[in-house]
Design a protein around this motif. Structure first.
Motif: not given
Length: 246
Positions: A111-112, A188-192, A225-226, A231-235
């Motif tokens: 979502x988002x 760069x945005x990623x989960x790993x 950043x984390x 929603x948190x990424x957008x903020x």
């Protein structure tokens, strides 16, 4: 960060969509439903074995097809479930992989996620993808999410096609060269932790850890950043002045 044009790249698996869903479906189809089984913990170990086995077998270029790919896919399930007291035969591991194949492209974005990509594009930023895996396999996932209208093909980088796997800094440097960007202007945005956080930091990029599963750091590296949701990424991107309020 200033308001100049940025390049924002995203990981694909478990960053744009929930990778746990197809894994759980595959496990339930072959092993039966068990609400007490720690699917999320097992999923993390599957990701670990996917990465380590791929590296052991030659990395991105060897994983497109053939015996190496078949072995890696079977063996990752065997090793994962062995850690949780379940011994899979070769046939059972292959059946689980077959079920997984049937689920992997039936995916929906978090979502988002689509809205955030669209907002970044509308702001005039370069938006792209960097993902590990075989080229055809990862491209089918990108196609399933219908990203053609948001992310240009020349801004999509799949390790199997490029020749280096994250966290190799050469992959990130290649992206800079191909897109005409500078590391200090790239996010760069990623989960790993291993692939995305360590990889981006090593390349001099701004690393955003998309830690939506509440994982723990695996080393002394520190992401800039984390965030735990879109929603948190957008903020976060608003605070960094990469996005503006509309």
């Amino acid at each position: 960060m200033d308001r100049q044009r940025k390049a924002i790249f995203f990981d694909v698996d478990d960053t744009l969509y929930d990778y746990l869903i197809p894994f759980r479906k595959a496990a339930e189809q072959t092993a039966g439903e068990d609400e007490s089984f720690p699917y999320e913990a097992a999923y993390r170990r599957l990701r670990y074995y996917s990465d380590t086995l791929s590296e052991e077998l030659g990395g991105a270029g060897s994983m497109e097809s053939g015996d190496s790919l078949a072995f890696m896919r079977r063996e990752r399930f065997r090793r994962t479930f062995a850690e949780f007291g379940i011994a899979l035969t070769d046939d059972e591991a292959e059946a689980m992989q077959a079920a997984y194949n049937g689920c992997q492209y039936d995916i929906a974005m978090f979502p988002g996620a689509r809205e955030l990509l669209a907002a970044l594009v509308a702001e005039g930023h370069l938006v792209g993808l960097i993902t590990n895996g075989a080229a055809s396999h990862q491209q089918r996932k990108i196609d399933a999410m219908m990203l053609d209208g948001l992310i240009r093909p020349e801004h999509r980088f799949i390790s199997g096609a490029v020749g280096w796997d994250k966290p190799d800094k050469r992959l990130f440097r290649h992206v800079n060269e191909r897109t005409g960007t500078l590391p200090e202007h790239c996010v760069y945005i990623g989960d790993s932790w291993r692939n995305d956080v360590v990889g981006a930091l090593g390349a001099g990029w701004t690393a955003v850890w998309f830690n939506h599963r509440g994982a723990r750091p695996e080393s002394g590296h520190r992401p800039h950043h984390t965030a735990a949701s879109y929603a948190e990424l957008k903020e976060l991107l608003l605070r960094l002045h990469i996005l503006i309020e509309t």
